[in-house]
Design a protein around this motif. Sequence first.
Motif, PDB file in Angstrom:
ATOM      1  N   ASP A 135     -14.575   3.525  -3.964  1.00 27.79           N
ATOM      2  CA  ASP A 135     -13.671   2.663  -3.182  1.00 27.79           C
ATOM      3  C   ASP A 135     -12.770   1.835  -4.093  1.00 27.79           C
ATOM      4  O   ASP A 135     -11.594   1.595  -3.774  1.00 27.79           O
ATOM      5  CB  ASP A 135     -14.475   1.737  -2.274  1.00 27.79           C
ATOM      6  N   TYR A 176      -8.775   1.891  -4.045  1.00 31.88           N
ATOM      7  CA  TYR A 176      -8.027   0.646  -3.849  1.00 31.88           C
ATOM      8  C   TYR A 176      -6.970   0.486  -4.946  1.00 31.88           C
ATOM      9  O   TYR A 176      -5.810   0.139  -4.671  1.00 31.88           O
ATOM     10  CB  TYR A 176      -8.995  -0.531  -3.869  1.00 31.88           C
ATOM     11  N   ASN A 200      -2.802   0.537  -3.922  1.00 38.40           N
ATOM     12  CA  ASN A 200      -2.198  -0.795  -3.830  1.00 38.40           C
ATOM     13  C   ASN A 200      -1.339  -1.087  -5.057  1.00 38.40           C
ATOM     14  O   ASN A 200      -1.852  -1.294  -6.165  1.00 38.40           O
ATOM     15  CB  ASN A 200      -3.283  -1.858  -3.667  1.00 38.40           C
ATOM     16  N   SER A 240       0.820  -1.192   0.000  1.00 36.45           N
ATOM     17  CA  SER A 240       0.000   0.000   0.000  1.00 36.45           C
ATOM     18  C   SER A 240       0.859   1.249   0.000  1.00 36.45           C
ATOM     19  O   SER A 240       1.897   1.306   0.630  1.00 36.45           O
ATOM     20  CB  SER A 240      -0.915   0.005   1.229  1.00 36.45           C
TER      21      SER A 240
END
Length: 241
Positions: free
Chosen positions: A210, A214, A218, A2
């Motif tokens: 979202d 993400y 990531n 991350s």
Amino acid sequence: MSSARLMTIVVGGGTGFIGSRLIKTLRNEGHRVIIVSRTQALLSGGRTDFDRITWEEIKYSGFPKCDAVIGLQGTNVMWPFTKWEDVIGSRVDTTKQLVKSMSALTTPPRVWISASGIGYYPPHPDKEYDEESDGGSGDPLSELCGQWETVAKLPEDSPTRHVTVRIGLVLGREGGMLASMTPAFSLGLGGRIGSGKQWLPWIHIEDIVDIFMYALHNDSVRGVINGVARTQYQIVSLLNN
């Protein structure tokens, strides 16, 4: 892995339903967001908004240094007076410009998240699709999405991580599909189309935001993500609910 550090992020089409919600989330995390739009915006007192640039500016003056680029630009296909050539141009031509401009940077962005549509997969009454399924041909919408994804590809030697989000029909009270349908249904004019057995690959606005967040944070995420909810409905079922 991350990535939590603050970034400068260029967003094409940041004034639309998805873009405006995504930008709000990004800024709440502390990131600087630069919006690419058709016109420049002025702040109070006639001052230039340096967090907004135009497509003409990046075409002739190049791209700002940034850590990430997100492409959400595209005329709404559900607008009643939208011309098909505008639907194509607002996606394909602008995406070409983003890829060309970011590829010319001395220090390229770390990640490029391009949008596509779940219409990449041709409609079928009972076939299930995943990210590995064939598509991009068979009907006009599939061909548009195929062309859109083709021009979004980076050169093979690019160090930039690329993610493609195939977005479903986005639902939310402030915009998207529901906002387009509500006026007709409130007047008693809404109803199913044909048999009503067509599948609606939907997703809520918060969930699609979202997914983009993400993909941004990531470093292991690459390739295609289908931006749809786990449970899907046919038109007749959705109307009954």
